[in-house]
Design a protein around this motif. Structure first.
Motif, PDB file in Angstrom:
ATOM      1  N   ARG A  76       1.299  -1.459  -0.050  1.00 52.55           N
ATOM      2  CA  ARG A  76      -0.120   0.123   0.291  1.00 52.55           C
ATOM      3  C   ARG A  76       1.035   1.315  -0.483  1.00 52.55           C
ATOM      4  NH1 ARG A  76      -5.642   1.412   3.671  1.00 52.55           N
ATOM      5  NH2 ARG A  76      -5.736   3.394   2.865  1.00 52.55           N
ATOM      6  N   GLU A  77       1.494   1.117   1.295  1.00 54.88           N
ATOM      7  CA  GLU A  77       2.865   2.550   0.801  1.00 54.88           C
ATOM      8  C   GLU A  77       3.219   2.543  -0.466  1.00 54.88           C
ATOM      9  OE1 GLU A  77       5.112   2.029   3.836  1.00 54.88           O
ATOM     10  OE2 GLU A  77       3.676   1.873   5.873  1.00 54.88           O
ATOM     11  N   GLU A  78       3.896   1.798  -0.775  1.00 49.94           N
ATOM     12  CA  GLU A  78       4.638   1.934  -2.347  1.00 49.94           C
ATOM     13  C   GLU A  78       3.572   2.399  -3.771  1.00 49.94           C
ATOM     14  OE1 GLU A  78       7.445  -0.613  -5.168  1.00 49.94           O
ATOM     15  OE2 GLU A  78       6.276  -1.484  -3.754  1.00 49.94           O
ATOM     16  N   MET A  79       2.146   1.483  -3.609  1.00 47.31           N
ATOM     17  CA  MET A  79       1.341   2.427  -4.741  1.00 47.31           C
ATOM     18  C   MET A  79       0.881   4.035  -3.587  1.00 47.31           C
ATOM     19  SD  MET A  79       1.387   0.063  -5.955  1.00 47.31           S
ATOM     20  CE  MET A  79       3.009  -0.669  -5.661  1.00 47.31           C
ATOM     21  N   GLU A  80       0.845   4.391  -2.599  1.00 50.81           N
ATOM     22  CA  GLU A  80       0.739   5.574  -2.342  1.00 50.81           C
ATOM     23  C   GLU A  80       1.859   6.423  -2.911  1.00 50.81           C
ATOM     24  OE1 GLU A  80      -0.319   5.547   2.008  1.00 50.81           O
ATOM     25  OE2 GLU A  80      -2.020   4.791   1.688  1.00 50.81           O
ATOM     26  N   ARG A  81       2.803   6.162  -3.014  1.00 50.80           N
ATOM     27  CA  ARG A  81       3.719   7.036  -3.452  1.00 50.80           C
ATOM     28  C   ARG A  81       4.080   7.169  -5.023  1.00 50.80           C
ATOM     29  NH1 ARG A  81       7.178   4.286   0.687  1.00 50.80           N
ATOM     30  NH2 ARG A  81       7.520   3.023  -1.116  1.00 50.80           N
ATOM     31  N   HIS A  82       3.172   5.992  -6.020  1.00 52.22           N
ATOM     32  CA  HIS A  82       3.349   6.368  -6.782  1.00 52.22           C
ATOM     33  C   HIS A  82       1.677   6.841  -7.456  1.00 52.22           C
ATOM     34  CE1 HIS A  82       6.058   3.262  -7.667  1.00 52.22           C
ATOM     35  NE2 HIS A  82       5.576   2.408  -7.739  1.00 52.22           N
ATOM     36  N   VAL A  83       0.875   6.734  -6.438  1.00 53.29           N
ATOM     37  CA  VAL A  83      -0.310   7.869  -6.299  1.00 53.29           C
ATOM     38  C   VAL A  83       0.269   8.923  -6.668  1.00 53.29           C
ATOM     39  CG1 VAL A  83      -2.723   8.392  -6.405  1.00 53.29           C
ATOM     40  CG2 VAL A  83      -2.020   6.104  -6.263  1.00 53.29           C
ATOM     41  N   GLU A  84       0.948   9.767  -5.730  1.00 53.83           N
ATOM     42  CA  GLU A  84       1.686  11.497  -5.678  1.00 53.83           C
ATOM     43  C   GLU A  84       2.249  12.094  -6.839  1.00 53.83           C
ATOM     44  OE1 GLU A  84       3.446  11.746  -0.971  1.00 53.83           O
ATOM     45  OE2 GLU A  84       1.521  10.925  -0.443  1.00 53.83           O
ATOM     46  N   ALA A  85       2.972  10.775  -6.832  1.00 57.05           N
ATOM     47  CA  ALA A  85       3.848  10.935  -7.773  1.00 57.05           C
ATOM     48  C   ALA A  85       2.663  11.160  -9.358  1.00 57.05           C
ATOM     49  CB  ALA A  85       4.913   9.888  -8.058  1.00 57.05           C
ATOM     50  N   MET A  86       2.455  10.295  -9.691  1.00 58.64           N
ATOM     51  CA  MET A  86       1.071  10.638 -10.953  1.00 58.64           C
ATOM     52  C   MET A  86       0.363  11.629 -11.112  1.00 58.64           C
ATOM     53  SD  MET A  86       1.619   8.166 -13.202  1.00 58.64           S
ATOM     54  CE  MET A  86       3.246   7.927 -12.320  1.00 58.64           C
ATOM     55  N   HIS A  87       0.134  11.755 -10.119  1.00 52.29           N
ATOM     56  CA  HIS A  87      -0.337  13.196  -9.029  1.00 52.29           C
ATOM     57  C   HIS A  87       0.047  14.512  -9.890  1.00 52.29           C
ATOM     58  CE1 HIS A  87      -4.031  11.175  -6.530  1.00 52.29           C
ATOM     59  NE2 HIS A  87      -4.443  11.506  -7.420  1.00 52.29           N
ATOM     60  N   GLY A  88       1.247  14.884  -9.218  1.00 51.00           N
ATOM     61  CA  GLY A  88       2.637  15.650 -10.002  1.00 51.00           C
ATOM     62  C   GLY A  88       2.594  15.832 -10.776  1.00 51.00           C
ATOM     63  N   TYR A  89       2.308  14.559 -12.096  1.00 50.97           N
ATOM     64  CA  TYR A  89       2.905  15.606 -12.782  1.00 50.97           C
ATOM     65  C   TYR A  89       1.471  14.873 -14.026  1.00 50.97           C
ATOM     66  CZ  TYR A  89       7.591  12.458 -13.925  1.00 50.97           C
ATOM     67  OH  TYR A  89       9.017  11.935 -13.544  1.00 50.97           O
ATOM     68  N   GLY A  90       0.428  15.480 -12.843  1.00 51.02           N
ATOM     69  CA  GLY A  90      -0.939  15.982 -13.568  1.00 51.02           C
ATOM     70  C   GLY A  90      -2.129  15.058 -14.159  1.00 51.02           C
ATOM     71  N   LEU A  91      -1.542  13.309 -14.150  1.00 51.15           N
ATOM     72  CA  LEU A  91      -2.147  12.504 -14.327  1.00 51.15           C
ATOM     73  C   LEU A  91      -3.461  12.222 -13.153  1.00 51.15           C
ATOM     74  CD1 LEU A  91       0.219   9.904 -15.690  1.00 51.15           C
ATOM     75  CD2 LEU A  91      -0.854  12.289 -17.157  1.00 51.15           C
ATOM     76  N   TRP A  92      -4.433  11.561 -13.464  1.00 49.26           N
ATOM     77  CA  TRP A  92      -5.431  11.025 -12.675  1.00 49.26           C
ATOM     78  C   TRP A  92      -5.390   9.817 -11.794  1.00 49.26           C
ATOM     79  CZ3 TRP A  92     -10.709  13.072 -14.804  1.00 49.26           C
ATOM     80  CH2 TRP A  92     -10.713  14.022 -15.124  1.00 49.26           C
ATOM     81  N   ALA A  93      -4.885   9.608 -10.962  1.00 48.54           N
ATOM     82  CA  ALA A  93      -4.756   7.988 -10.552  1.00 48.54           C
ATOM     83  C   ALA A  93      -5.361   7.887  -8.550  1.00 48.54           C
ATOM     84  CB  ALA A  93      -3.093   8.346  -9.993  1.00 48.54           C
ATOM     85  N   SER A  94      -4.793   6.513  -8.329  1.00 48.80           N
ATOM     86  CA  SER A  94      -6.035   6.237  -7.671  1.00 48.80           C
ATOM     87  C   SER A  94      -4.881   4.592  -6.954  1.00 48.80           C
ATOM     88  CB  SER A  94      -7.582   6.102  -7.253  1.00 48.80           C
ATOM     89  OG  SER A  94      -7.571   5.031  -8.455  1.00 48.80           O
ATOM     90  N   ILE A  95      -5.375   4.040  -6.267  1.00 47.10           N
ATOM     91  CA  ILE A  95      -5.068   2.767  -5.816  1.00 47.10           C
ATOM     92  C   ILE A  95      -6.633   2.248  -5.055  1.00 47.10           C
ATOM     93  CG2 ILE A  95      -3.045   3.193  -4.553  1.00 47.10           C
ATOM     94  CD1 ILE A  95      -3.707   3.028  -1.997  1.00 47.10           C
ATOM     95  N   THR A  96      -6.400   0.610  -5.248  1.00 51.41           N
ATOM     96  CA  THR A  96      -6.660  -0.091  -4.768  1.00 51.41           C
ATOM     97  C   THR A  96      -6.317  -1.627  -4.629  1.00 51.41           C
ATOM     98  OG1 THR A  96      -9.676  -1.253  -4.672  1.00 51.41           O
ATOM     99  CG2 THR A  96      -7.497  -1.213  -6.866  1.00 51.41           C
ATOM    100  N   LYS A  97      -7.344  -2.041  -3.629  1.00 51.00           N
ATOM    101  CA  LYS A  97      -6.995  -3.657  -3.199  1.00 51.00           C
ATOM    102  C   LYS A  97      -6.781  -3.852  -4.569  1.00 51.00           C
ATOM    103  CE  LYS A  97      -7.540  -4.433   1.585  1.00 51.00           C
ATOM    104  NZ  LYS A  97      -7.505  -5.750   2.741  1.00 51.00           N
ATOM    105  N   ALA A  98      -5.868  -5.087  -4.608  1.00 52.39           N
ATOM    106  CA  ALA A  98      -5.888  -5.734  -6.243  1.00 52.39           C
ATOM    107  C   ALA A  98      -7.021  -6.861  -6.066  1.00 52.39           C
ATOM    108  CB  ALA A  98      -4.927  -6.440  -6.130  1.00 52.39           C
ATOM    109  N   ASP A  99      -7.276  -7.964  -4.798  1.00 55.59           N
ATOM    110  CA  ASP A  99      -8.052  -8.056  -5.114  1.00 55.59           C
ATOM    111  C   ASP A  99      -9.835  -7.839  -5.159  1.00 55.59           C
ATOM    112  OD1 ASP A  99      -8.758  -7.855  -2.764  1.00 55.59           O
ATOM    113  OD2 ASP A  99      -7.792  -9.341  -1.451  1.00 55.59           O
ATOM    114  N   VAL A 100     -10.029  -7.119  -5.636  1.00 60.29           N
ATOM    115  CA  VAL A 100     -10.931  -6.382  -5.238  1.00 60.29           C
ATOM    116  C   VAL A 100     -12.134  -6.510  -6.877  1.00 60.29           C
ATOM    117  CG1 VAL A 100     -12.594  -4.239  -5.097  1.00 60.29           C
ATOM    118  CG2 VAL A 100     -11.228  -4.551  -3.338  1.00 60.29           C
TER     119      VAL A 100
END
Length: 100
Positions: A76-100
Motif C-alpha cells: 500500500r505505501e509504495e502504491m500511495e507514493r506512485h499515486v502521489e507521483a502521478m498527481h505530481g505529473y498531472g495525471l489522475w490516479a488512485s489505489i485499490t486492493k488488487a483482489d477487488v
C-alpha cells in the motif's frame, strides 16, 4: 461458560488485521482524463516507471480506450507514493486492493 477478551487480545487481533491489510497486494490505477495528451501519458510511464516504449504505449492505450490501466502492483505505501507521483505529473490516479 463465557469467555471474555482482554484489551490486549483485542489489540493483538486488530494489529493482525492491520498488518494483513498492508501486506495484501494493492494496485495503482491511472485514469483517462480530458486534459493530458496520449504522448504525455506514455512519456510519464516511461520516465517515472521505467517502462519500455512498447509497454508504456500499451498502458497508455488502455487508459485511452478502457478509461483506466493498472500501472503498478505492490504494498500500500509504495502504491500511495506512485499515486502521489502521478498527481505530481498531472495525471489522475488512485489505489485499490488488487483482489477487488
Amino acid at each position: 461458560m463465557t469467555t471474555t477478551l482482554s484489551d490486549t487480545d483485542i489489540a493483538r487481533d486488530t494489529d493482525v488485521v492491520d498488518e494483513a491489510a498492508f501486506a495484501s497486494p494493492w494496485v495503482t490505477i491511472v485514469w483517462n482524463d480530458p486534459v493530458n495528451l496520449m504522448s504525455y501519458v506514455s512519456f510519464v510511464f516511461r520516465s517515472y516507471f521505467g517502462f519500455a516504449r512498447e509497454e508504456a504505449e500499451r498502458l497508455m492505450m488502455l487508459v485511452h480506450n478502457d478509461g483506466r490501466a493498472v500501472v503498478a502492483t505492490g504494498n500500500r505505501e509504495e502504491m500511495e507514493r506512485h499515486v502521489e507521483a502521478m498527481h505530481g505529473y498531472g495525471l489522475w490516479a488512485s489505489i485499490t486492493k488488487a483482489d477487488v
